[in-house]
Design an enzyme around this catalytic site. Structure first.
Site, short mmCIF file in Angstrom:
data_model
loop_
_atom_site.label_atom_id
_atom_site.label_comp_id
_atom_site.label_asym_id
_atom_site.label_seq_id
_atom_site.Cartn_x
_atom_site.Cartn_y
_atom_site.Cartn_z
N CYS A 74 -3.81 13.74 12.44
CA CYS A 74 -3.66 14.81 11.45
C CYS A 74 -4.76 15.84 11.65
CB CYS A 74 -3.66 14.26 10.02
SG CYS A 74 -5.31 13.86 9.42
N CYS A 80 -11.69 14.43 6.23
CA CYS A 80 -11.02 13.84 5.07
C CYS A 80 -11.45 12.39 4.90
CB CYS A 80 -9.51 13.92 5.27
SG CYS A 80 -8.57 13.00 4.05
N CYS A 83 -8.34 8.39 5.42
CA CYS A 83 -8.23 7.25 6.35
C CYS A 83 -9.29 7.38 7.43
CB CYS A 83 -6.84 7.13 6.94
SG CYS A 83 -6.15 8.58 7.72
N CYS A 163 -0.47 14.96 6.31
CA CYS A 163 -0.98 13.61 6.11
C CYS A 163 -0.01 12.60 6.71
CB CYS A 163 -1.18 13.33 4.62
SG CYS A 163 -1.77 11.65 4.28
N GLN A 289 2.96 -1.84 -5.78
CA GLN A 289 2.25 -1.91 -4.50
C GLN A 289 2.52 -0.63 -3.70
OE1 GLN A 289 0.04 -3.98 -3.48
NE2 GLN A 289 0.29 -5.80 -4.73
N GLU A 339 -0.13 -9.45 -18.66
CA GLU A 339 -0.64 -8.17 -18.18
C GLU A 339 -1.16 -7.37 -19.37
OE1 GLU A 339 -1.86 -4.87 -16.62
OE2 GLU A 339 -1.16 -6.45 -15.25
N ASP A 384 -3.52 -12.25 -9.43
CA ASP A 384 -3.55 -10.98 -8.69
C ASP A 384 -4.35 -9.98 -9.51
OD1 ASP A 384 -3.13 -8.95 -6.93
OD2 ASP A 384 -1.00 -8.69 -7.35
N CYS A 411 -7.48 -7.70 -3.63
CA CYS A 411 -7.55 -6.43 -2.90
C CYS A 411 -9.00 -6.01 -2.63
CB CYS A 411 -6.80 -5.33 -3.65
SG CYS A 411 -7.39 -5.04 -5.31
#
Length: 454
Positions: A74, A80, A83, A163, A289, A339, A384, A411
């Site tokens: 990109c 940026c 990533c 992107c 997700q 939750e 999770d 995560c």
């Protein structure tokens, strides 16, 4: 070594979450430098020095790493912060993440355990089904931009018109919206002055369905007729289909995407996405997700790790919109999801009914308090939690059930390492572990752990 000193060196390794280690000398030891790639020769300035631990801020990459064998995909890389690793082959990215997990977990886990490696995302690029873009300018008093923040900056915004983490449809929508407001010289919201109109563009696109939800977030400080913007968006030639265009009003001082009021400019305020044969209705702020195909790999891994649950009651704690609950429900006696976000619980109930699943129960509340009110006792537990892991007051309650098996999805591997300490003290043993790379080109990865009671 002093604050403000400038050094050069080679990044020997990178630990989670993007902490590079550069050896200075036998006397000074290592300095951690963020935002680098193993093998790069870098120039950096010491910006923190405390109790013998030095941290440097990257100034310049002097020589590329031998691992950087690909050209950037990109136009705004590497400025940026979206990533980091797109110049590394995907196999090398996964090797690096595997090393990060093993270094943390080999220290955190007591005794032997099986590590089953990192599972690849089915899509390396174009995998994100959700993206929050910001309005701003690339430099002070520059033209309006719409995209992602510059690495290390909370103000400068780079236009992300190409992107590669998102589908091409999202890039076309972003450029259309940017051009529309540039033509009209519309102001963006300035965080320090708390003034201006344009705040964010939140895009969501079903990977399996192609359904797109466009959410324009502004303040109420100005009034603009958005009729022509809607027309332009609907005229775009897209692979998918726009099913809703929303105008979200947000006058909060903080830079968080939220709604004080939502106006439907076109269509509906939701879209559908499919995972493992189930269909989910998703609203602008529903948690889902962000990598649909990667989530399928993740959920299949959870099903494999949890084993035979045909006659068992499963607790799905921190259940979000109930995706894991509904994936497990067909092979379980009963699933109870807990939750704290009420909107997510309502969505979970609606989705379960939509998928004709009758053995799922969803409870809105904090896990710490909700567990006292649930009459059922679990046979198996799935965890999770959010990025910061499980609250230290809630974890003992979970462990007191003494279930035979717990599957923990994380995560943020540093939070997992911390929680494993208490879980192992309570008599749980780590049997096996794997990771699913849902976030290619970035520092993040999902780790899945199977624990059994001794």
């Amino acid at each position: 070594m002093k604050k403000g000193q400038i050094f050069e060196g080679i990044i020997e390794r990178v630990d989670f979450p993007n902490k590079g280690f550069v050896h200075i000398s036998e006397e000074d030891g290592y300095v951690t430098v963020k935002n680098g790639i193993p093998g790069q020769k870098v120039r950096f300035v010491i910006n923190k020095f405390k109790r013998g631990n030095a941290e440097g801020r990257l100034l310049e990459v002097l020589e590329q790493s031998p691992l950087e064998t690909r050209k950037p995909v990109c136009s705004i890389f590497p400025a940026c912060g979206g990533c980091m690793y797109q110049t590394m082959p995907y196999e090398e990215q996964m090797k690096m993440k595997e090393g990060q997990i093993r270094r943390l977990m080999d220290e955190a886990v007591k005794g032997e355990y099986v590590f089953e490696g990192v599972k690849a995302s089915p899509k390396e690029f174009g995998y994100r089904n959700k993206m929050e873009f910001s309005f701003g300018d690339e430099y002070k008093d520059g033209p309006l931009s719409l995209g992602l923040h510059k690495k290390g900056s909370t103000y400068d915004v780079l236009t992300a018109g190409d992107c590669r983490l998102v589908h091409e449809d999202m890039n076309k929508i972003l450029l259309c919206v940017l051009e529309y407001f540039r033509e009209r010289n519309v102001s963006y919201y300035r965080k320090m002055q708390h003034s201006g109109y344009l705040r964010h563009l939140l895009l969501r696109r079903g990977d399996a369905t192609g359904e797109i939800l466009v959410n324009l977030v502004t303040t109420t400080q100005e009034e603009h007729d958005l009729t022509h913007l809607v027309s332009r968006l609907l005229e775009l030639k897209l692979e998918g289909r726009i099913v809703g265009i929303l105008h979200i009003l947000n006058d909060a001082l903080s830079d968080v995407v939220k709604s004080d009021e939502t106006r439907v400019l076109y269509g509906q305020d939701f879209f559908y996405e499919k995972i493992l044969g189930l269909e989910f209705k998703i609203t602008p702020f529903s948690f889902f997700q962000p990598n649909t195909k990667g989530a399928e790999v993740l959920y299949e891994t959870v099903r494999e790790y949890i084993g035979d649950i045909h006659e068992l009651t499963v607790f799905d704690l921190f259940s979000g919109t109930g995706t894991i609950s509904q994936v497990l429900a067909p092979v379980a006696k009963q699933v109870v999801g807990v939750e704290i976000v009420e909107e997510a619980v309502e969505a979970a109930r609606e989705n379960a009914a939509h998928n004709s699943i009758s053995n799922c129960k969803f409870i809105a509340g904090d896990v710490f308090q909700a567990l006292d009110e649930i009459e059922e006792k679990p046979d198996v537990i799935v965890l999770d939690p959010p990025r910061d892991g499980i609250h230290p007051k809630a974890l003992p309650k979970i462990l007191n059930y003494g279930v035979d098996r717990i599957v923990y999805i994380s995560c943020k591997m540093t939070s997992l390492a911390r929680d494993l300490e208490m879980m192992q003290l309570a008599g749980y043993r780590v049997e096996k572990m794997t990771a699913v790379d849902q976030f290619c080109e970035t520092v993040h990865v999902e780790t899945v752990v199977l624990l059994s009671h001794k």
